[in-house]
Design an enzyme around this catalytic site. Structure first.
Site, PDB file in Angstrom:
ATOM      1  N   GLU A  99       0.834  -1.198   0.000  1.00  0.00           N
ATOM      2  CA  GLU A  99       0.000   0.000   0.000  1.00  0.00           C
ATOM      3  C   GLU A  99       0.875   1.256   0.000  1.00  0.00           C
ATOM      4  O   GLU A  99       0.687   2.167   0.802  1.00  0.00           O
ATOM      5  CB  GLU A  99      -0.979  -0.004   1.189  1.00  0.00           C
ATOM      6  N   TYR A 175       0.294  -7.662  -2.047  1.00  0.00           N
ATOM      7  CA  TYR A 175      -0.785  -6.937  -1.366  1.00  0.00           C
ATOM      8  C   TYR A 175      -2.086  -7.478  -1.955  1.00  0.00           C
ATOM      9  O   TYR A 175      -2.567  -7.006  -2.982  1.00  0.00           O
ATOM     10  CB  TYR A 175      -0.640  -5.436  -1.587  1.00  0.00           C
ATOM     11  N   ASP A 218       0.790  -8.321   2.787  1.00  0.00           N
ATOM     12  CA  ASP A 218      -0.526  -8.140   3.408  1.00  0.00           C
ATOM     13  C   ASP A 218      -1.487  -9.052   2.657  1.00  0.00           C
ATOM     14  O   ASP A 218      -1.895  -8.752   1.539  1.00  0.00           O
ATOM     15  CB  ASP A 218      -0.951  -6.682   3.300  1.00  0.00           C
ATOM     16  N   ASN A 220      -4.525  -9.879   3.502  1.00  0.00           N
ATOM     17  CA  ASN A 220      -5.932  -9.520   3.695  1.00  0.00           C
ATOM     18  C   ASN A 220      -6.782 -10.725   4.097  1.00  0.00           C
ATOM     19  O   ASN A 220      -7.828 -11.011   3.513  1.00  0.00           O
ATOM     20  CB  ASN A 220      -6.506  -8.859   2.431  1.00  0.00           C
TER      21      ASN A 220
END
Length: 233
Positions: A99, A175, A218, A220
């Site tokens: 990000e 990501y 990440d 998620n």
């Protein structure tokens, strides 16, 4: 009417189970209840086999750090030395950022601001929209090769994957897209993106060098509400 004769004291008043006296004068034994047949055991699950192991890693231990910075500019504005100090403190070999929210034109200036000008940086910036998503991998040693994106046009415009080939491993920085508000991207995430990413990792692992693949970033994933920043939001 004739009266029934009283039975002698101590006599067994119970009639034989089958209504007839046994040959030896004793009451016939009641048949034992049959035992229920044992239910068959479920088949054993898949057994672990050494063939399932990835290639053995014999090199020196690496120090990799993954960090969702939620905006690289914001990080630099808050503390321009933060990343450099973290690298020195942890004696890192590579840093994987998610990000970053940068555009390609910002990269050189941002790298100068971090103070890691002697490091090798690979950015993947979102072309879908500005100030969105993006990944970056910073390596102490120059990678043998790099891959920006998965090579699938439908999934690569948000800058979500960077892979760098080091001497003994592939380091993948990802990501992963979330499901979005109201789970509007859930079908895309699990039905398309996850499958494409798994295929990408398999290709790296089965490449000519046959190197192990280290995945960080990440992802998620949220197992419970405690894993979510704002579960009620």
């Amino acid at each position: 009417a004739a009266q029934a004769e009283a039975q002698p004291a101590g006599a067994d008043a119970a009639a034989p189970a089958n209504g007839e006296a046994a040959a030896d004068g004793k009451a016939a034994e009641k048949p034992k209840p049959k035992r229920k047949p044992k239910e068959p055991k479920p088949p054993p699950g898949p057994l672990y086999d050494v063939g399932m192991r990835p290639p053995r890693f014999d090199g020196p231990a690496h120090r990799f750090l993954s960090w969702n910075v939620a905006g690289y500019r914001a990080l630099i504005k808050k503390d321009a030395e933060a990343l450099r100090k973290l690298v020195a403190l942890e004696q890192l070999d590579a840093v994987c950022l998610q990000e970053t929210k940068l555009q390609a034109g910002d990269v050189e200036k941002i790298v100068q601001a971090t103070g890691l000008t002697d490091w090798h940086v690979t950015f993947n910036c979102s072309t879908a929209k500005k100030g969105y998503s993006g990944t970056a991998t910073l390596c102490r040693e120059k990678p043998l090769s790099t891959r920006v994106g998965m090579g699938v046009e439908a999934h690569d415009d948000e800058g979500r994957v960077v892979a760098v080939e080091l001497a003994d491993v592939w380091l993948v920085n990802v990501y992963v897209p979330n499901s979005g508000e109201g789970l509007r991207r859930l079908d895309y995430r699990i039905g398309e993106w996850d499958k494409a990413f798994a295929h990408f990792l398999k290709d790296l692992q089965q490449g000519p060098a046959g190197k192990p693949v280290v995945v960080t970033g990440d992802l998620n994933c949220a197992h419970q509400e405690i894993d979510i920043h704002n579960p009620k939001g």
